[in-house]
Design a protein around this motif. Structure first.
Motif, PDB file in Angstrom:
ATOM      1  N   ASP A 133       0.818  -1.136  -0.169  1.00 36.10           N
ATOM      2  CA  ASP A 133       0.008  -0.034  -0.096  1.00 36.10           C
ATOM      3  C   ASP A 133       0.889   1.202  -0.088  1.00 36.10           C
ATOM      4  OD1 ASP A 133      -2.215   1.797   0.345  1.00 36.10           O
ATOM      5  OD2 ASP A 133      -2.675   1.163   2.076  1.00 36.10           O
ATOM      6  N   VAL A 134       1.552   1.545  -1.206  1.00 39.71           N
ATOM      7  CA  VAL A 134       2.565   2.620  -1.198  1.00 39.71           C
ATOM      8  C   VAL A 134       2.132   4.130  -0.950  1.00 39.71           C
ATOM      9  CG1 VAL A 134       3.863   1.400  -3.235  1.00 39.71           C
ATOM     10  CG2 VAL A 134       1.947   2.815  -3.664  1.00 39.71           C
ATOM     11  N   TYR A 135       0.932   4.454  -1.050  1.00 40.60           N
ATOM     12  CA  TYR A 135       0.638   5.915  -0.397  1.00 40.60           C
ATOM     13  C   TYR A 135      -0.453   5.524   0.710  1.00 40.60           C
ATOM     14  CZ  TYR A 135       1.783   7.399  -5.057  1.00 40.60           C
ATOM     15  OH  TYR A 135       2.575   7.553  -6.414  1.00 40.60           O
ATOM     16  N   GLY A 136      -0.719   4.437   1.120  1.00 38.25           N
ATOM     17  CA  GLY A 136      -1.592   4.285   2.462  1.00 38.25           C
ATOM     18  C   GLY A 136      -3.177   4.564   1.930  1.00 38.25           C
ATOM     19  N   ARG A 137      -3.478   4.270   0.871  1.00 36.07           N
ATOM     20  CA  ARG A 137      -4.736   4.734   0.648  1.00 36.07           C
ATOM     21  C   ARG A 137      -5.704   3.552   0.658  1.00 36.07           C
ATOM     22  NH1 ARG A 137      -4.001   7.232  -5.400  1.00 36.07           N
ATOM     23  NH2 ARG A 137      -2.841   8.991  -4.763  1.00 36.07           N
ATOM     24  N   ASP A 138      -5.245   2.141   0.648  1.00 38.85           N
ATOM     25  CA  ASP A 138      -6.133   1.062   0.676  1.00 38.85           C
ATOM     26  C   ASP A 138      -6.646   0.994   2.185  1.00 38.85           C
ATOM     27  OD1 ASP A 138      -6.508   0.626  -1.723  1.00 38.85           O
ATOM     28  OD2 ASP A 138      -5.714  -1.531  -1.685  1.00 38.85           O
ATOM     29  N   ALA A 139      -5.537   1.346   3.069  1.00 38.15           N
ATOM     30  CA  ALA A 139      -5.685   1.371   4.709  1.00 38.15           C
ATOM     31  C   ALA A 139      -6.897   2.473   4.971  1.00 38.15           C
ATOM     32  CB  ALA A 139      -4.538   1.888   5.494  1.00 38.15           C
ATOM     33  N   LYS A 140      -6.900   3.623   4.143  1.00 38.99           N
ATOM     34  CA  LYS A 140      -8.130   4.377   4.520  1.00 38.99           C
ATOM     35  C   LYS A 140      -9.389   4.138   4.080  1.00 38.99           C
ATOM     36  CE  LYS A 140      -5.070   8.577   3.970  1.00 38.99           C
ATOM     37  NZ  LYS A 140      -5.181   9.909   3.034  1.00 38.99           N
ATOM     38  N   ILE A 141      -9.476   3.297   2.800  1.00 38.83           N
ATOM     39  CA  ILE A 141     -10.616   2.666   2.308  1.00 38.83           C
ATOM     40  C   ILE A 141     -11.137   1.642   3.118  1.00 38.83           C
ATOM     41  CG2 ILE A 141     -11.564   1.521   0.515  1.00 38.83           C
ATOM     42  CD1 ILE A 141      -9.584   2.920  -1.472  1.00 38.83           C
ATOM     43  N   TRP A 142     -10.362   0.917   3.791  1.00 36.43           N
ATOM     44  CA  TRP A 142     -10.589  -0.385   4.593  1.00 36.43           C
ATOM     45  C   TRP A 142     -11.312   0.198   5.999  1.00 36.43           C
ATOM     46  CZ3 TRP A 142     -12.559  -4.937   5.045  1.00 36.43           C
ATOM     47  CH2 TRP A 142     -12.957  -5.339   6.531  1.00 36.43           C
ATOM     48  N   ASP A 143     -10.633   1.458   6.614  1.00 36.15           N
ATOM     49  CA  ASP A 143     -11.250   1.902   7.809  1.00 36.15           C
ATOM     50  C   ASP A 143     -12.387   2.720   7.598  1.00 36.15           C
ATOM     51  OD1 ASP A 143      -8.947   1.360   9.129  1.00 36.15           O
ATOM     52  OD2 ASP A 143      -8.261   3.446   8.958  1.00 36.15           O
ATOM     53  N   ALA A 144     -12.972   3.114   6.254  1.00 36.38           N
ATOM     54  CA  ALA A 144     -14.120   3.632   5.850  1.00 36.38           C
ATOM     55  C   ALA A 144     -15.277   2.471   5.719  1.00 36.38           C
ATOM     56  CB  ALA A 144     -14.026   4.477   4.460  1.00 36.38           C
ATOM     57  N   MET A 145     -14.785   1.278   5.123  1.00 37.35           N
ATOM     58  CA  MET A 145     -15.867   0.431   4.900  1.00 37.35           C
ATOM     59  C   MET A 145     -15.949  -0.185   6.539  1.00 37.35           C
ATOM     60  SD  MET A 145     -13.835  -1.601   1.713  1.00 37.35           S
ATOM     61  CE  MET A 145     -14.944  -3.009   1.659  1.00 37.35           C
ATOM     62  N   ALA A 146     -15.084  -0.388   7.097  1.00 37.03           N
ATOM     63  CA  ALA A 146     -15.249  -0.972   8.639  1.00 37.03           C
ATOM     64  C   ALA A 146     -16.155   0.109   9.304  1.00 37.03           C
ATOM     65  CB  ALA A 146     -13.907  -1.275   9.340  1.00 37.03           C
ATOM     66  N   ASN A 147     -15.885   1.493   9.287  1.00 35.95           N
ATOM     67  CA  ASN A 147     -16.802   2.409   9.961  1.00 35.95           C
ATOM     68  C   ASN A 147     -18.349   2.053   9.427  1.00 35.95           C
ATOM     69  OD1 ASN A 147     -14.668   3.288  11.474  1.00 35.95           O
ATOM     70  ND2 ASN A 147     -14.426   4.973  10.036  1.00 35.95           N
TER      71      ASN A 147
END
Length: 535
Positions: free
Chosen positions: A511-525
């Motif tokens: 996750d070179v820019y850390g974007r997928d981590a943000k998307i997962w957090d949004a999905m989990a929320n």
């Protein structure tokens, strides 16, 4: 395996049927009460209100006819399987719908159920077809426009369909990528339920010839992952080296057969970590408006690659360099249409680069970056000796900066244009050494190609007999030449930490820019959960 939503789906059918039979034997007054309840329940949703107003407030879910029953069944089956699509089951509140129908005792109650089913269908339909999230609210560099279907039109199409189940099943992306991602999701869920990949590999470098428990741990984990056959050796032998190479290839690592820090770190990723990548990739696939026919270009920023697809099959691939991981250099995500290429391009230096990087250099030394020309507002080249650069700020700097065509040009010898407000395009580069690196995030945001000439030949092959000769005849002139593409080509700048290929295992990237981590957090929320599936 007991599944509460699938149980509720059957209960919903039986409860609705009982109430519908009561209503169908009722009076005209009951139907008036039903329609009034529909109108009132739909009033705060303009699309739903418009749909029912145009159909005379007639039922489409709760009537006694066969099509109403077929629509109910199609929806309840879909809601029973939202987890399969990495969607939040709680959002559609299947339990609430069951309770609402179980408590329906009158025509008015049934009118409320009617509208509730429509709203649940529309929310599910939107989410499964074009995504549950709004990308730009998660990361400002995800500037993709999402192809949302008009809600009223969706209801009209659904109710006009002679095959409600078929219509609902057509809502998710109809791409082989989405199907493969769903398959991998199920595989990982079963793997998690069975205990995962076993013991992790202790930290530290391992290489051919090593022996001991750390080698055994790595061997066992690679066996569990499917990268090698079972063996009992405690030596880092050729079989283990080949397994490491296969793992490295599948994970976008330098393929050297040595388990260094980066390789061991990726081997130790958990199935849960990979499952998150798969679920995020499914949401991302819903954001794309991809055609199943014709030609398209896909750039995957995490894979540092650019690919050409024809009718869904990859026909060309090259390495790429993407934007550096800095706030003003990360490559954005969006889709556009490639219209032309420019052979022997002039580099028109973006103003942000001219004022932030080059102006400070010019203030220190007016002869800095001498390969760039200063151009005034009338297009005239300016003599640097006559300019006092110290008097200008980034806001007041009055000149453009340009680099003439040539081998040292920052764009190389060809660029591929899909005009967009982000000023992003694909191009050649004189910095060839960067393509040999494992992580290739070095540009100001544009996409540099390792094989730009071959990329051009592939594009031109659709419109000229000898694309290589055609290209080089224009290249040899040394003059800037624009070549239009007879058929414009969709370009998708994507970001996938998980993606599939026609053959072999699912590919994973960092996750070179850390974007997928943000998307997962949004999905989990929103209520998306990881599950261990034993069905």
């Amino acid at each position: 395996m007991y599944h509460p939503f699938r149980y509720n789906a059957r209960l919903m059918m039986s409860v609705v049927l009982a109430v519908v039979l009561t209503l169908s034997s009722g009076t005209a007054h009951a139907f008036t009460a039903f329609k009034q309840a529909v109108a009132e329940s739909a009033a705060r949703d303009a699309d739903v209100a418009a749909f029912y107003r145009e159909n005379g407030y007639e039922p489409v879910w709760t009537g006694p006819g066969d099509m109403d029953r077929a629509r109910r069944k199609a929806l309840t089956e879909a809601l029973a399987r939202v987890d399969d699509h990495a969607l939040p089951a709680a959002r559609y509140d299947a339990d609430g719908l069951v309770s609402m129908m179980a408590n329906a005792r009158s025509a008015r109650d049934l009118g409320k159920v009617e509208v509730a089913l429509t709203k649940a269908f529309l929310e599910y339909g939107r989410d499964v077809s074009s995504g549950m999230l709004i990308p730009k609210t998660i990361d400002s560099d995800i500037v993709r426009e999402i192809p949302r279907k008009d809600r009223k039109i969706m209801m009209q199409e659904f109710t006009a369909s002679a095959d409600p189940r078929g219509y609902v099943r057509s809502l998710p992306p109809m791409t082989i990528e989405y199907v493969r991602l769903m398959k991998e999701k199920l595989r990982l869920e079963r793997l998690i339920a069975s205990g995962g990949w076993g013991e992790k590999v202790p930290a530290g470098k391992l290489e051919p010839g090593d022996r001991g428990q750390r080698v055994v741990a790595m061997r066992n984990r690679l066996i569990s992952m499917g990268f090698m056959q079972r063996s009992a050796t405690a030596t880092y032998d050729r079989a283990l080296e080949q397994a490491v190479e296969a793992f490295q290839r599948t994970n976008g690592l330098e393929v050297d057969g040595v388990a260094g820090k980066g390789t061991v770190q990726e081997i130790n990723r958990t199935p849960e970590h990979r499952l998150k990548s798969i679920m995020v990739a499914m949401e991302r696939e819903r954001w794309l408006d991809r055609s199943l026919e014709g030609r398209e270009i896909l750039v995957n920023l995490t894979d540092f690659s650019a690919k050409i697809y024809d009718d869904g099959k990859m026909t060309f691939r090259t390495r790429s360099v993407v934007g550096k991981d800095q706030s003003d250099r990360r490559s954005p995500e969006f889709s556009d249409v490639m219209e032309h290429m420019v052979i022997n391009p002039t580099w028109n230096v973006p103003r942000s680069i001219a004022t932030k990087e080059y102006l400070p250099q010019l203030k220190r030394n007016p002869n800095a970056v001498s390969y760039l020309r200063l151009v005034d507002s009338r297009g005239r080249t300016v003599n640097r000796a006559n300019v006092n650069f110290a008097q200008y700020s980034a806001r007041t700097f009055p000149f453009d900066m340009k680099q003439s065509p040539g081998n040292r040009n920052a764009l190389g010898l060809v660029k591929f244009m899909f005009p967009n407000r982000h000023n992003i395009y694909l191009h050649d580069t004189p910095q060839k050494a960067l393509f040999s690196r494992e992580v290739r995030a070095y540009s100001h945001g544009c996409i540099r190609l390792q094989q730009p000439f071959e990329f051009a030949y592939e594009l031109l092959a659709k419109q000229v007999d000898n694309p290589k000769d055609y290209f080089h005849s224009r290249l040899k002139t040394g003059r800037e030449t624009k070549v239009d593409l007879e058929v414009n080509i969709p370009v998708h700048i994507t970001y996938r930490t998980a993606f599939t290929e026609a053959k072999g295992p699912v590919q994973y990237r960092r996750d070179v820019y850390g974007r997928d981590a943000k998307i997962w957090d949004a999905m989990a929320n929103e209520g998306v959960v990881l599950r261990a599936y034993q069905g």
